[in-house]
Design an enzyme around this catalytic site. Structure first.
Site, PDB file in Angstrom:
ATOM      1  N   SER A   1      15.276 -35.901 -10.127  1.00  0.00           N
ATOM      2  CA  SER A   1      14.825 -35.249 -11.501  1.00  0.00           C
ATOM      3  C   SER A   1      13.230 -34.926 -11.291  1.00  0.00           C
ATOM      4  O   SER A   1      12.680 -34.460 -10.319  1.00  0.00           O
ATOM      5  CB  SER A   1      15.329 -36.118 -12.456  1.00  0.00           C
ATOM      6  OG  SER A   1      15.182 -35.143 -13.821  1.00  0.00           O
TER       7      SER A   1
ATOM      8  N   GLU B   1      24.684 -30.165 -13.862  1.00  0.00           N
ATOM      9  CA  GLU B   1      23.651 -30.683 -14.329  1.00  0.00           C
ATOM     10  C   GLU B   1      23.388 -30.691 -15.687  1.00  0.00           C
ATOM     11  O   GLU B   1      23.307 -31.874 -16.365  1.00  0.00           O
ATOM     12  CB  GLU B   1      22.407 -30.189 -13.508  1.00  0.00           C
ATOM     13  CG  GLU B   1      22.380 -29.992 -12.219  1.00  0.00           C
ATOM     14  CD  GLU B   1      21.452 -31.264 -11.403  1.00  0.00           C
ATOM     15  OE1 GLU B   1      21.369 -32.249 -12.433  1.00  0.00           O
ATOM     16  OE2 GLU B   1      21.571 -31.330 -10.218  1.00  0.00           O
TER      17      GLU B   1
ATOM     18  N   HIS C   1      23.829 -34.423 -14.608  1.00  0.00           N
ATOM     19  CA  HIS C   1      22.610 -34.641 -13.883  1.00  0.00           C
ATOM     20  C   HIS C   1      22.564 -36.318 -13.731  1.00  0.00           C
ATOM     21  O   HIS C   1      23.128 -36.939 -15.015  1.00  0.00           O
ATOM     22  CB  HIS C   1      21.581 -34.273 -14.894  1.00  0.00           C
ATOM     23  CG  HIS C   1      20.051 -34.351 -14.402  1.00  0.00           C
ATOM     24  ND1 HIS C   1      19.637 -33.827 -13.605  1.00  0.00           N
ATOM     25  CD2 HIS C   1      19.002 -35.378 -14.851  1.00  0.00           C
ATOM     26  CE1 HIS C   1      18.568 -34.146 -13.354  1.00  0.00           C
ATOM     27  NE2 HIS C   1      18.112 -35.156 -14.168  1.00  0.00           N
TER      28      HIS C   1
END
Length: 501
Positions: free
Chosen positions: A192, A312, A408
């Site tokens: 990320s 995600e 995610h």
């Protein structure tokens, strides 16, 4: 080492005493730079001062000033807070045979995510024991967050958090041999915001030579011009009623500063915009846009492993109810705001007839922000004939927790092989497949050790190693019609530019 005193190492800054168990030694909360307080608060990191005697390194060091995730993410993404001023610290896990460390071992340096406002190296999911068990020296890093790490001021350098990461990498170069690591075999990896940071480091002249391989997980090369990056700083200054200068912010109570920061950035969205902290193109640590620099051949000699999870978007869309609230009309409005071409959207709708409009929106967002840019970077490296290998992966195992699917951050417990921890199970549930974690973790270890994660390099057949939902397998050109819908958009734009020229 004695049984009651713990393992000891001598670095150039002083001696450290950690703790050892089952062939792994851990040294926690090790300072790599001076505490960023007082006159150093909005300044670049300065080297840590050497100490006398043996420093205890058996507890995580202070975390950077931050606020907790808002519900329900606070339960899904545990984010411990450790009080104190010395947040520029790191942790080291190393193989330890009882007599001391090994020698010449591959090194992995972890840069945590959290939108540049959350996270730390103390998150239990990031425990480095499994990497050390498998012959890797694992280093995890804290860096300044939010306005103190990524504010843009006229009277202070930009990208202080990124400069912290470079200072940590410099410490690794200078000190990791004491733990058995090879400073000539360093892999930086992040997820990320940590992946965005890693991509920026790949293009930074200040980081050149400090690492040799990189893993980019669920993040893409992106940075903003200084003027655009400054908008978030100005918005927070307006909320506080102070000038948008480092000098003025240094005089604001930290709790009040964090409250204003949260109010300004809390509603931002990567798809529809809003205030958020970003890495800035400052002409120094980040000389130019990282995506352009990498496409033009920056770090062509660095082995690169990149990838995403399949869904995600579900970490944000499902808990907030977006997948259920968004109907066809709202979907079209949001796609228009995000400048997604209608032709591209039609391809996704046609290929996903059973999915809700909110789920189609999420798939478009995932690809626009992550999968398409990473594919484009892999293609650019292939066209340029990069000397190093480029490898792509996708994580597709679906979590049953809150119907989050392959969302995610889900892959983190698999990469670190920490599925047994309750903090990992908050996102994966209790029955995540251990064999998948073993395979994914082994791929990361292999990449750090050899530059090869275990499948063939990126080529024109577009091989992507998919980890789940079943056994790991290479899939060529997954969901190619959807990816090409974005590529066709670029070709049409370039064609219009040629015609108008």
């Amino acid at each position: 080492m004695t049984a009651d005193r713990g393992p000891e190492v001598l670095t150039r800054y002083g001696a450290l005493r950690g703790a050892a168990a089952d062939g792994v030694a851990a040294f926690l909360g090790v300072p790599y730079a001076r505490p960023p307080v007082g006159a150093l608060r909005f300044r670049p990191p300065e080297p840590v001062e050497p100490w006398e005697g043996v420093r205890e390194a058996t507890a995580f060091g202070p975390t950077a000033p931050k606020r907790a995730y808002a519900p329900p993410l606070d339960a899904l993404l545990p984010d411990p807070e450790v009080a104190g001023d010395g947040c520029l610290n790191l942790n080291v896990w190393a193989p330890w045979d009882g007599g001391g460390p090994g020698a010449g071992l591959p090194v992995m340096v972890w840069i945590h995510g959290g939108s540049l406002v959350h996270g730390s190296s103390a998150v239990p999911v990031y425990d480095g024991t499994a990497f050390a068990r498998d012959g890797v020296v694992l280093v995890s890093v804290n860096y300044r967050l939010g306005i103190e790490g990524f504010g843009v001021f006229p009277d202070a350098p930009a990208n202080l958090g990124l400069r912290d990461q470079i200072a940590a990498l410099t410490w690794v170069r200078d000190c990791v041999a004491a733990f058995g690591g090879d400073p000539g075999r360093v892999t930086v990896f992040g997820e990320s915001a940590g992946a965005v940071s890693t991509a920026a480091l790949l293009t930074s002249p200040l980081a050149e030579g400090l690492f040799h391989r990189a893993v980019v997980q669920s993040g893409a090369p992106v940075a903003l011009p200084l003027a655009r990056a400054r908008r978030t700083t100005r918005a927070i200054a307006a909320r506080l009623g102070v000038p948008a200068t480092a000098e003025a912010f240094a005089g604001v109570d930290r709790d009040r500063l964090l409250a204003a920061q949260t109010e300004v950035t809390g509603k931002g969205s990567p798809l529809t915009g809003g205030h958020a902290f970003q890495i800035a193109v400052d002409g120094d640590v980040v000389p130019r846009d990282p995506a352009e620099a990498l496409a033009d051949g920056a770090s062509a000699a660095v082995d690169l492993l990149m990838g995403t999870t399949t869904e995600e978007y579900r970490l944000w869309f499902v808990p907030s109810g977006v997948t259920d609230r968004v109907g066809p009309l709202v979907q079209r409005l949001l796609l228009r705001k995000a400048k997604v071409p209608s032709r591209t959207a039609r391809v996704y709708r046609a290929g996903r007839p059973r999915e809700k409009p909110g789920e189609v929106l999420g798939a478009l967002a995932t690809d626009k922000l992550l999968r398409v840019p990473l594919n484009a970077l892999a293609d650019a490296r292939l066209r340029a004939g990069a000397d190093a290998g480029t490898y792509l992966y996708e994580f597709g195992w679906r979590s049953p927790v809150l119907d989050l699917g392959a969302c995610h951050a889900l892959e983190l417990g698999f990469v670190f092989d920490t599925l047994d921890l309750p903090e990992t199970r908050a996102l994966t549930g209790p029955d995540a497949p251990r064999e998948l974690a073993a395979a994914m973790h082994a791929a990361w270890v292999s990449f750090a050790a050899t530059g090869d994660p275990g499948w063939r390099r990126w080529d024109r057949s577009r091989p992507v190693m998919t980890f789940g939902p079943g056994l790991p397998s290479v899939v060529e050109a997954p969901r190619e019609a959807e990816r090409r819908a974005w590529e066709d958009r670029v070709r049409r734009r370039e064609s219009r530019q040629v015609t108008s020229g």
